[in-house]
Design a protein around this motif. Structure first.
Motif, mmCIF file in Angstrom:
data_model
loop_
_atom_site.group_PDB
_atom_site.id
_atom_site.type_symbol
_atom_site.label_atom_id
_atom_site.label_comp_id
_atom_site.label_asym_id
_atom_site.label_seq_id
_atom_site.Cartn_x
_atom_site.Cartn_y
_atom_site.Cartn_z
ATOM 1 N N LEU A 62 -3.323 13.354 3.700
ATOM 2 C CA LEU A 62 -2.547 13.952 2.433
ATOM 3 C C LEU A 62 -3.156 13.947 1.337
ATOM 4 O O LEU A 62 -3.120 13.114 0.628
ATOM 5 N N ASN A 63 -3.091 14.486 0.611
ATOM 6 C CA ASN A 63 -3.549 14.829 -0.480
ATOM 7 C C ASN A 63 -2.809 15.704 -1.494
ATOM 8 O O ASN A 63 -1.841 16.702 -1.356
ATOM 9 N N GLU A 81 -7.355 10.277 -2.266
ATOM 10 C CA GLU A 81 -7.005 9.135 -1.228
ATOM 11 C C GLU A 81 -7.987 9.091 0.485
ATOM 12 O O GLU A 81 -7.823 10.355 0.919
ATOM 13 N N LYS A 82 -8.626 8.275 0.568
ATOM 14 C CA LYS A 82 -9.630 8.338 1.787
ATOM 15 C C LYS A 82 -8.730 7.986 3.359
ATOM 16 O O LYS A 82 -9.195 8.513 4.337
ATOM 17 N N LYS A 83 -7.328 7.469 2.707
ATOM 18 C CA LYS A 83 -6.706 6.938 4.343
ATOM 19 C C LYS A 83 -5.298 7.138 4.208
ATOM 20 O O LYS A 83 -4.891 7.146 4.776
ATOM 21 N N ARG A 84 -4.652 6.814 3.150
ATOM 22 C CA ARG A 84 -3.148 6.191 3.300
ATOM 23 C C ARG A 84 -2.395 7.984 2.802
ATOM 24 O O ARG A 84 -2.905 7.721 1.596
ATOM 25 N N PRO A 85 -1.787 8.669 3.492
ATOM 26 C CA PRO A 85 -1.445 10.183 2.610
ATOM 27 C C PRO A 85 -0.762 9.930 1.516
ATOM 28 O O PRO A 85 0.569 8.968 1.112
ATOM 29 N N ILE A 101 3.688 8.414 -6.719
ATOM 30 C CA ILE A 101 3.489 6.872 -6.371
ATOM 31 C C ILE A 101 2.676 6.758 -4.796
ATOM 32 O O ILE A 101 3.669 7.655 -4.359
ATOM 33 N N GLN A 102 2.276 5.639 -5.328
ATOM 34 C CA GLN A 102 1.665 4.788 -3.439
ATOM 35 C C GLN A 102 1.245 3.926 -3.592
ATOM 36 O O GLN A 102 1.508 2.856 -4.835
ATOM 37 N N ASP A 103 1.581 3.650 -2.473
ATOM 38 C CA ASP A 103 1.985 1.831 -2.200
ATOM 39 C C ASP A 103 0.601 1.370 -1.319
ATOM 40 O O ASP A 103 -0.912 2.521 -1.699
ATOM 41 N N LYS A 104 0.072 -0.246 -0.593
ATOM 42 C CA LYS A 104 -1.328 0.248 0.030
ATOM 43 C C LYS A 104 -0.551 -0.189 1.277
ATOM 44 O O LYS A 104 0.193 -1.230 1.490
#
Length: 670
Positions: A62-63, A81-85, A101-104
């Motif tokens: 999801l992007n 984003e390649k991994k986390r939506p 916003i995005q986390d790891k």
């Protein structure tokens, strides 16, 4: 405003013998269609109305996407984003940048990013390690900057900064030395600060000329702490809106004259707290509000919105929500949820009184046998009313009456929080489980929010006791009403719902046929020891509502209510899912009870995801755990199941213990 809130997730070629369901004409819906990526979701109109953004897959992740509002065929992805939506996005006030916003790996250290629509350049506005960024205020009156808060100086407290979007410059506005949140006006001036009290309540202070006054503006006690909050200032800064339950039970909508302090009741409802509000885009004055008791209803306060909301109600098939509005307020985005069909998003032209469908979030579910949801008012043993929701398998209730022709197995699906609530609408777990042949019941047990402060306070110090009794009472209602039989009831949930599952199989070990715990705490004492540092402002509320680990009586209570200490009581099959990076419910919460059960040779299956936190954000992981769960439940309740197949291998799932106890799991790992 940032403020502390107590937190609160087909065709089958061959089914194993245990999973065969009674013959029916209802096809099995592939779990990937329910838990996989939506085609589009989270649409937002830019303030100037020229752009439409949404969240959609790009190479399976999801992007953020964007298109001219007048020509969606020119859509393009903005992020990669390649991994986390990416799960949500919002617009800068100048309509030039889409923010997200995005986390790891689910660590909830969310950083703030933005992508320029024209150039495609992506910027990390808060490039710090082990930091959680939060948006304080975005104003349509100040176009070039917003207010953000970060806890990079002190992990417990968020300092407020002015962020210039073009230059990325952060300028300190307010150092935070012990305040739970701040409220700004439309000139991006901080006007209120809230400070946690030792009794679990909150003290509010005015901020004048950048300085927090020493004399409190007002005080809120523990009972009102979940229901009384400042909302927003009008554009001229003269009126402050509150949701306020002081001197009443349910939270009313109040308007306070800033100069005199006088308050006026704008709206109240004896059944439920006042919910979201729609404000005039120019003046900031509230034009309508929502109330959610059994279902959500909008109530207009002005004639123009009364006409708009009446039009939407008449011309949409399902419950609708206004999700985005242009600055001119001439265009709205409206999300429509029919429950028995996938949700859709529409563009509403206010002047033309015209609705245009933009997209269906999950078109693969169009025509699928989705089941109706039935709102209920159940009674607890002490007379408390429990707003609940029941979904029945279509084969058992083809007419959608809410009464099965004969009893069917039931899954009690418990919401997290516990300071949250279940609502009416499309619910992925309800639809999936009902399609597998189960009745699904979700109960707003005491402590749930939205039904007034008395209902919340009724759950104080009642984890594993009266809160659990409410769930048991709901099950007994389902049995006595012919919904299910006492030997075919499972319990399942995430977060507090995971705790409720563990409480169910330990405190009432023969009530449930099996349990599915997702990121649930097993030891309340260690839970409170490992909560994130930025929850500091809410600690006293936790202690007053759960048990205080700093007192002998509190420690005894937490020990008594911790399922870990009763692991030896477990007699029923248990499945546990956990994210390794969970900052709310530490991975040790699951590990502890698995170890305790293993030490006594009690069967338990434990699945851990190394790239997840509090719940499973990545669809491959969500699908994998669903695959294990439905085969686990099929053996326990004799429902239907889609074989695990390659679901586990497509995910990061690590089966840490007990693969042999979950049907098909050991074979799927080979």
């Amino acid at each position: 405003m940032i403020r502390y809130a107590l937190p609160a997730l087909l065709l089958v070629s061959a089914l194993p013998a245990y999973a065969q369901a009674p013959a029916s004409d209802v096809p099995l819906i592939e779990r990937a269609k329910i838990f996989g990526n939506p085609s589009k979701t989270g649409a937002k109109l830019s303030p100037d109305g020229k752009w439409l953004s949404w969240i959609a897959p790009r190479d399976g992740v999801l992007n953020v996407w964007v298109a001219p509002a007048s020509d969606l065929a020119k859509a393009k992805p903005l992020t990669d984003e390649k991994k986390r939506p990416i799960r949500n996005s919002f617009w800068s006030p100048d309509s030039r940048v889409v923010l997200f916003i995005q986390d790891k790996g689910g660590d909830e250290n969310f950083l703030l990013y933005g992508v320029n629509v024209s150039s495609g350049k992506q910027t990390n506005y808060t490039p710090f390690e082990k930091t959680r960024a939060e948006v304080v205020h975005i104003s349509s009156k100040v176009k070039d900057r917003i207010l953000v808060a970060v806890n990079n100086r002190d992990p417990k407290w968020h300092d407020v900064y002015s962020l210039e979007l073009a230059s990325c410059k952060l300028t300190l506005v307010q150092q935070n030395d012990g305040y739970g949140g701040f409220l700004a006006d439309d000139q991006l001036k901080l006007r209120l600060a809230e400070k946690p009290r030792a009794d679990g309540g909150t003290t509010y202070f005015r901020i004048t000329d950048g300085k927090i006054e020493s004399t409190p503006l007002t005080e809120v006690g523990l009972d009102d702490s979940q229901t009384t909050n400042p909302l927003a200032f009008t554009t001229d800064g003269r009126t402050l809106y509150w949701t306020d339950a002081r001197n009443r039970n349910t939270a009313a909508l109040l308007a306070q004259d800033v100069a005199s302090g006088k308050t006026t009741v704008v709206a109240e409802d004896a059944r439920a707290d006042i919910g979201a509000a729609l404000a005039d885009k120019r003046s900031g004055r509230i034009q309508a509000y929502s109330v959610n008791y059994l279902t959500q209803e909008y109530v207009a306060l002005t004639n123009d919105l009364k006409a708009d909301l009446a039009f939407l109600k008449q011309n949409t098939k399902g419950q609708f929500n206004v999700t985005s509005r242009t600055e001119a307020d001439d265009k709205w985005l409206v999300a429509v949820d029919p429950v028995t069909a996938p949700a859709s998003t529409w563009l509403y032209d206010r002047k033309a009184k015209k609705l245009t469908q933009l997209f269906v979030s999950r078109p693969e579910l169009e025509g699928a046998p989705l089941a109706a949801m039935h709102p209920l008012e159940l009674k607890a043993r002490d007379g408390l009313t429990l707003v609940s929701y029941l979904t029945l398998p279509k084969a058992a209730d083809p007419s959608g009456s809410g009464k099965p022709a004969k009893p069917v197995p039931l899954v009690l699906f418990v919401h997290g929080g516990p300071w949250a609530r279940d609502t009416y609408g499309y619910h992925s777990y309800h639809q999936w489980l009902a399609n597998r042949g189960y009745a699904v019941l979700s109960v707003n047990y005491r402590g749930s929010t939205g039904f007034g402060k008395n209902f919340i306070s009724a759950g104080d110090l009642q984890w594993g006791r009266k809160m659990h009794d409410d769930l048991i009472d709901a099950v007994q209602w389902a049995v006595s009403s012919g919904i299910t039989t006492p030997d075919k009831v499972a319990i399942m949930g995430g977060s507090y719902g995971g705790y409720a599952t563990l409480a169910g199989v330990t405190f009432t070990p023969t009530t449930f046929a099996c349990g599915v715990d997702i990121v649930g705490p097993s030891n309340l004492f260690t839970l409170l020891q490992t909560i994130p540092p930025y929850w500091e402002a809410g600690k006293q509320q936790f202690y007053k509502r759960m048990g205080d680990p700093n007192t002998e009586a509190g420690r005894e209570l937490l020990k008594e209510r911790s399922p870990l200490n009763y692991a030896a009581n477990i007699q029923r099959p248990l499945l546990i899912g956990q994210g390794a990076n969970d900052p709310r419910v530490n991975v040790r919460e699951s590990e502890q009870i698995v170890q305790a059960m293993a030490a006594k040779n009690i069967p338990v299956t434990y699945v851990e995801f190394p790239d997840e936190g509090h719940g499973f954000a990545r669809p491959v992981n969500n699908i994998a755990f669903a695959a294990v769960t439905e085969n686990f439940l099929a053996k326990c309740l004799n429902g239907r199941a889609e074989p695990i197949g390659g679901a586990l291998k497509a995910s990061t799932a690590q089966v840490k213990h007990g693969a042999e106890f979950a049907p098909g799991l050991a074979e799927a790992l080979q």
